[in-house]
Write a protein that holds these residues in place. Structure first.
Motif, mmCIF file in Angstrom:
data_model
loop_
_atom_site.group_PDB
_atom_site.id
_atom_site.type_symbol
_atom_site.label_atom_id
_atom_site.label_comp_id
_atom_site.label_asym_id
_atom_site.label_seq_id
_atom_site.Cartn_x
_atom_site.Cartn_y
_atom_site.Cartn_z
ATOM 1 N N PRO A 91 -2.846 -5.026 0.918
ATOM 2 C CA PRO A 91 -3.154 -3.928 1.843
ATOM 3 C C PRO A 91 -2.406 -3.994 3.176
ATOM 4 C CG PRO A 91 -4.940 -5.505 1.829
ATOM 5 C CD PRO A 91 -3.969 -5.942 0.760
ATOM 6 N N VAL A 111 -0.447 3.843 -2.411
ATOM 7 C CA VAL A 111 -1.279 3.218 -3.431
ATOM 8 C C VAL A 111 -2.715 3.301 -2.918
ATOM 9 C CG1 VAL A 111 -1.735 1.114 -4.730
ATOM 10 C CG2 VAL A 111 0.614 1.702 -4.093
ATOM 11 N N ASP A 112 -3.570 4.008 -3.661
ATOM 12 C CA ASP A 112 -4.923 4.288 -3.194
ATOM 13 C C ASP A 112 -5.944 3.788 -4.212
ATOM 14 O OD1 ASP A 112 -7.307 5.285 -2.220
ATOM 15 O OD2 ASP A 112 -6.548 7.312 -1.898
ATOM 16 N N THR A 113 -6.521 2.621 -3.944
ATOM 17 C CA THR A 113 -7.513 2.060 -4.866
ATOM 18 C C THR A 113 -8.831 2.818 -4.811
ATOM 19 O OG1 THR A 113 -8.237 0.437 -3.231
ATOM 20 C CG2 THR A 113 -6.483 -0.234 -4.761
ATOM 21 N N CYS A 171 -3.642 9.709 -10.140
ATOM 22 C CA CYS A 171 -2.415 9.939 -9.370
ATOM 23 C C CYS A 171 -2.359 11.411 -8.986
ATOM 24 C CB CYS A 171 -1.183 9.626 -10.216
ATOM 25 S SG CYS A 171 -1.005 7.902 -10.669
ATOM 26 N N ILE A 175 -2.552 1.932 -11.818
ATOM 27 C CA ILE A 175 -2.212 0.564 -11.394
ATOM 28 C C ILE A 175 -3.061 -0.508 -12.070
ATOM 29 C CG2 ILE A 175 -1.302 1.340 -9.185
ATOM 30 C CD1 ILE A 175 -3.857 0.348 -7.844
ATOM 31 N N ARG A 176 -4.185 -0.110 -12.656
ATOM 32 C CA ARG A 176 -5.099 -1.071 -13.294
ATOM 33 C C ARG A 176 -4.388 -1.877 -14.376
ATOM 34 N NH1 ARG A 176 -9.041 2.279 -15.220
ATOM 35 N NH2 ARG A 176 -10.193 2.061 -13.297
ATOM 36 N N GLY A 199 -3.162 6.246 -8.111
ATOM 37 C CA GLY A 199 -4.572 5.897 -8.219
ATOM 38 C C GLY A 199 -4.824 4.708 -9.138
ATOM 39 N N ARG A 200 -6.103 4.329 -9.227
ATOM 40 C CA ARG A 200 -6.507 3.149 -10.006
ATOM 41 C C ARG A 200 -6.124 3.224 -11.475
ATOM 42 N NH1 ARG A 200 -11.411 4.355 -7.577
ATOM 43 N NH2 ARG A 200 -12.324 4.822 -9.587
ATOM 44 N N MET A 236 -1.384 -5.766 -8.404
ATOM 45 C CA MET A 236 -2.355 -6.187 -7.408
ATOM 46 C C MET A 236 -1.815 -5.657 -6.073
ATOM 47 S SD MET A 236 -3.869 -9.993 -6.528
ATOM 48 C CE MET A 236 -2.419 -10.677 -7.232
ATOM 49 N N VAL A 237 -2.685 -5.072 -5.260
ATOM 50 C CA VAL A 237 -2.254 -4.403 -4.033
ATOM 51 C C VAL A 237 -2.447 -5.308 -2.820
ATOM 52 C CG1 VAL A 237 -2.557 -2.367 -2.578
ATOM 53 C CG2 VAL A 237 -2.941 -2.198 -5.051
ATOM 54 N N TRP A 241 0.822 -1.214 0.000
ATOM 55 C CA TRP A 241 0.000 0.000 0.000
ATOM 56 C C TRP A 241 0.858 1.267 0.000
ATOM 57 C CZ3 TRP A 241 -0.119 3.618 3.941
ATOM 58 C CH2 TRP A 241 0.422 3.229 5.169
#
Length: 149
Positions: free
Chosen positions: A135, A36-38, A43, A127-128, A123-124, A132-133, A18
């Motif tokens: 947590p 890392v903020d889903t 960003c 990273i999409r 942001g998503r 894979m995060v 994270w």
């Protein structure tokens, strides 16, 4: 249960924590601690003294006790809504990000993140399809980078 034929065509996602260190080589920045903020789509990078000059934007990024002067092509602006419902209009740049061994282009908004604890948010949109995060872990990629040197 049999796997679908297309499942084998999808490359495995890299596992990240994270918080991770990232680099922004076009801006001369790195390593930068990023959360890392889903829950966030875009960003965000901490920026001070933001000044638009035609189609370029100049700004400063404070990392620790050093202030880094940066310049990038201005992509436009976005209205960002916080989790508390407040909206803010932010300038957007596109720049290369390096996360672990992956380099890619990402849209990054410029924001005052002084009180946020870390200078960057991933942001998503960035990273999409790449990560894979996990947590419960931080700086997973640092160990992987050290192992490959």
């Amino acid at each position: 249960m049999p796997r679908s034929p297309t499942a084998s065509l999808t490359p495995p996602l890299s596992l990240i924590g994270w918080r991770e260190h990232v680099r922004l080589p076009e801006l001369g920045l790195g390593p930068v601690v990023a959360k890392v903020d889903t829950g966030a789509l875009w960003c965000a990078l901490h920026a001070e003294a933001i000044a638009v000059h035609g189609k370029r934007v100049r700004f400063s990024v404070r990392l620790g006790d050093r202030l880094h002067d940066c310049e990038a092509r201005l992509q436009g602006s976005k209205t960002i809504r916080s989790s508390t419902g407040h909206s803010q209009n932010r300038l957007v740049i596109e720049t290369e990000l390096i996360v672990g061994h992956q380099a890619f282009s990402a849209e990054v908004t410029l924001a005052d993140r002084t009180d946020m604890g870390v200078p960057m948010l991933l942001g998503r949109a960035a990273i999409r399809g790449r990560f894979m995060v996990h947590p419960g872990r931080t700086f997973i990629l640092d160990a992987k980078v050290r192992r490959h040197k």
